[in-house]
Write a protein that holds these residues in place. Structure first.
Motif, PDB file in Angstrom:
ATOM      1  N   THR A 129      -6.171   0.804  -5.451  1.00 46.32           N
ATOM      2  CA  THR A 129      -7.592   0.914  -5.105  1.00 46.32           C
ATOM      3  C   THR A 129      -8.386  -0.352  -5.410  1.00 46.32           C
ATOM      4  N   ILE A 130      -7.891  -1.195  -6.309  1.00 50.23           N
ATOM      5  CA  ILE A 130      -8.630  -2.389  -6.709  1.00 50.23           C
ATOM      6  C   ILE A 130      -7.906  -3.671  -6.298  1.00 50.23           C
ATOM      7  N   ILE A 131      -6.635  -3.762  -6.648  1.00 44.34           N
ATOM      8  CA  ILE A 131      -5.905  -5.012  -6.424  1.00 44.34           C
ATOM      9  C   ILE A 131      -5.485  -5.170  -4.963  1.00 44.34           C
ATOM     10  N   THR A 132      -4.929  -4.108  -4.356  1.00 45.09           N
ATOM     11  CA  THR A 132      -4.468  -4.217  -2.965  1.00 45.09           C
ATOM     12  C   THR A 132      -5.578  -4.611  -1.993  1.00 45.09           C
ATOM     13  N   PRO A 133      -6.777  -4.006  -2.041  1.00 47.04           N
ATOM     14  CA  PRO A 133      -7.847  -4.434  -1.119  1.00 47.04           C
ATOM     15  C   PRO A 133      -8.260  -5.886  -1.299  1.00 47.04           C
ATOM     16  N   SER A 134      -8.073  -6.433  -2.507  1.00 42.54           N
ATOM     17  CA  SER A 134      -8.409  -7.844  -2.719  1.00 42.54           C
ATOM     18  C   SER A 134      -7.312  -8.764  -2.188  1.00 42.54           C
ATOM     19  N   LEU A 157      -1.232   2.659 -11.442  1.00 41.19           N
ATOM     20  CA  LEU A 157      -0.964   2.593 -10.004  1.00 41.19           C
ATOM     21  C   LEU A 157      -2.249   2.785  -9.202  1.00 41.19           C
ATOM     22  N   THR A 158      -3.130   3.662  -9.699  1.00 43.75           N
ATOM     23  CA  THR A 158      -4.420   3.858  -9.031  1.00 43.75           C
ATOM     24  C   THR A 158      -5.233   2.573  -9.055  1.00 43.75           C
ATOM     25  N   VAL A 159      -5.239   1.880 -10.205  1.00 39.75           N
ATOM     26  CA  VAL A 159      -5.911   0.579 -10.281  1.00 39.75           C
ATOM     27  C   VAL A 159      -5.331  -0.375  -9.260  1.00 39.75           C
ATOM     28  N   PHE A 160      -4.000  -0.337  -9.112  1.00 39.34           N
ATOM     29  CA  PHE A 160      -3.334  -1.280  -8.216  1.00 39.34           C
ATOM     30  C   PHE A 160      -3.733  -1.060  -6.761  1.00 39.34           C
ATOM     31  N   PHE A 170       0.820  -1.210   0.000  1.00 39.27           N
ATOM     32  CA  PHE A 170       0.000   0.000   0.000  1.00 39.27           C
ATOM     33  C   PHE A 170       0.856   1.263   0.000  1.00 39.27           C
ATOM     34  N   TYR A 171       1.793   1.348   0.944  1.00 45.35           N
ATOM     35  CA  TYR A 171       2.604   2.563   1.053  1.00 45.35           C
ATOM     36  C   TYR A 171       3.517   2.754  -0.145  1.00 45.35           C
ATOM     37  N   GLY A 172       4.009   1.645  -0.720  1.00 43.73           N
ATOM     38  CA  GLY A 172       4.880   1.757  -1.884  1.00 43.73           C
ATOM     39  C   GLY A 172       4.214   2.486  -3.031  1.00 43.73           C
ATOM     40  N   THR A 173       2.978   2.092  -3.343  1.00 44.42           N
ATOM     41  CA  THR A 173       2.260   2.737  -4.454  1.00 44.42           C
ATOM     42  C   THR A 173       1.819   4.154  -4.096  1.00 44.42           C
ATOM     43  N   SER A 186       4.351   9.496 -15.185  1.00 43.77           N
ATOM     44  CA  SER A 186       3.532   9.767 -16.358  1.00 43.77           C
ATOM     45  C   SER A 186       2.068   9.517 -16.020  1.00 43.77           C
ATOM     46  N   GLN A 187       1.176  10.096 -16.830  1.00 42.95           N
ATOM     47  CA  GLN A 187      -0.253   9.979 -16.535  1.00 42.95           C
ATOM     48  C   GLN A 187      -0.716   8.530 -16.611  1.00 42.95           C
ATOM     49  N   ASP A 188      -0.232   7.779 -17.619  1.00 45.67           N
ATOM     50  CA  ASP A 188      -0.633   6.374 -17.727  1.00 45.67           C
ATOM     51  C   ASP A 188      -0.117   5.557 -16.554  1.00 45.67           C
TER      52      ASP A 188
END
Length: 320
Positions: free
Chosen positions: A279-284, A274-277, A251-254, A267-269
Motif C-alpha cells: 500500500t505504501i512502497i509499491t505505489p511509489s 506486507l500491507t506497508v509494502f 503487487f500480485y506477489g504480496t 503471522s500478524q506482524d
C-alpha cells in the motif's frame, strides 16, 4: 444495548505496532518519505501524459488511471497510519473505519483488475500491431476502465458488508494500523469460516483470474517478441512489457501471500509489514519502474520540467 452498537459509539482501537514504539518512529519516517515520493512521481506521470500529445494513446491512458488509483489508494491509508504511528492515540471512529474498509478494498481490487487490462493493451500492441488503434479505440478503453471500477466496487460492497455484519461482542481492538478486512474478520466472536471462504472465492475471481490472463498473454507476447527481426523493435517491446511485468510481480506477489493463503497462515506482524509494502512502497515504485524503462515518458517528464522552469523564470521577470 447491542454490543455492536457499543462498538459503533466508541469506534475501534488500531493496535498497529504499539508494542514496538521505536519501530513506530522508524516506520513513520519511512511511510512519510514513500508517501511523498508516491505523490510526486504519480502526479508527474499524470501531468506529463496529459500535456504531451505523443502520450495520448491507450497505454498512457491506462497508466494515468493507474497513477490516479495509486494516489487514492495510499491516501486512503497513510493519513490514519501516520496518526497511529506518531502518537499514543490509536483510536479511529466507527464511521472512519467503515469508510476506510470499503474504500481500501475497492481501490485494491481495482488495481488487480486494472493491471490485467493494461496487459491486454500490451498484448494487442505487440501481437496485433496493425489493428491496435482500431481494437483499442477510446470508447473501448473508457468502457474497460468503468467496468473495472464497477466490478471492484461490487466486490468491496459484498465482502465489507459481510465483515461488518459479523458480531464482535464489544471487541474493538484491531491488531493492525488500518481497518483491513482480514484484521476486522479476526475480531469477530463467532466462527468466521463462511466469510473467510467468501473472501477466498472472490479473491480467486479478483486476483487469480486477471493474473492467469496476464500470464497467458505474456506467453503470446514472448512468442511475438521473438519473431521481431529488428533489435531496436525487440528491445522497445521488452522495455514496455518489462515495466508492466515488474509492477505485476511486486503487487500480485504480496496480495496472494496476504489474501490467498489457506487459513491465513501468515503471522500478524508479517501481514502488517506486507500491507506497508503493497500500500505504501509499491505505489511509489510504479512511477520509477515506468519512467526509468520508458524513453517516451522520460522525454515527456523533461518537457514538463522545462515548462515549469520557464514558467518560474517568466514569473520572476514579471516581478522584477
Amino acid at each position: 444495548m447491542d454490543q455492536n452498537n457499543c462498538t459503533s459509539l466508541h469506534g475501534f482501537v488500531l493496535l498497529g505496532f504499539s508494542d514496538h514504539p521505536k519501530l513506530e518512529m522508524v516506520l513513520s519516517g519511512v511511510v512519510t518519505i514513500f508517501y511523498f515520493v508516491t505523490w510526486v512521481g504519480n502526479t508527474a506521470i499524470i501531468l506529463a501524459s496529459l500535456l504531451d500529445p505523443h502520450l495520448h494513446t491507450p497505454m498512457y491512458f491506462f497508466l494515468r488511471n493507474l497513477s490516479f488509483l495509486d494516489l487514492c489508494f495510499t491516501t486512503s491509508v497513510v493519513p490514519q497510519m501516520l496518526v497511529n504511528l506518531w502518537g499514543p492515540d490509536k483510536t479511529i471512529s466507527y464511521e472512519g473505519c467503515v469508510t476506510q474498509l470499503y474504500v481500501y478494498m475497492w481501490l485494491g481490487s481495482t488495481e488487480c483488475l486494472l493491471l490485467g487490462v493494461m496487459c491486454y493493451d500490451r498484448f494487442t500492441a505487440i501481437c496485433k500491431p496493425l489493428h491496435y488503434f482500431v481494437i483499442m479505440n477510446p470508447h473501448l478503453c473508457l468502457r474497460m476502465v468503468i467496468t473495472v471500477w464497477s466490478i471492484s466496487l461490487a466486490n468491496s460492497v459484498i465482502l465489507c458488508t459481510l465483515t461488518l455484519n459479523l458480531p464482535r461482542c464489544g471487541n474493538n481492538l484491531v491488531d493492525h494500523f488500518l481497518c483491513e478486512l482480514p484484521a476486522m474478520v479476526k475480531i469477530a466472536c463467532i466462527d468466521t469460516t463462511r466469510v473467510e471462504m467468501s473472501v477466498f472465492a472472490l479473491g480467486i475471481v479478483i486476483v487469480l483470474t486477471p493474473l492467469s490472463l496476464i500470464l497467458i498473454s505474456y506467453g503470446y507476447i514472448a512468442k511475438a517478441v521473438l519473431r521481431i527481426k529488428s533489435n531496436a523493435g525487440r528491445q522497445k517491446a521488452i522495455n514496455t512489457c518489462g515495466s508492466h511485468l515488474t509492477v505485476v510481480s511486486i503487487f500480485y506477489g504480496t496480495i496472494i501471500y496476504m489474501y490467498l493463503q489457506p487459513g491465513n497462515s501468515a503471522s500478524q506482524d508479517q501481514g502488517k509489514f506486507l500491507t506497508v509494502f503493497y500500500t505504501i512502497i509499491t505505489p511509489s515504485l510504479n512511477p520509477l519502474v515506468y519512467t526509468l524503462r520508458n524513453k517516451d515518458m522520460k522525454n515527456a517528464l523533461r518537457k514538463l520540467v522545462r515548462l515549469d522552469h520557464e514558467s518560474t523564470k517568466l514569473k520572476r521577470s514579471q516581478v522584477s
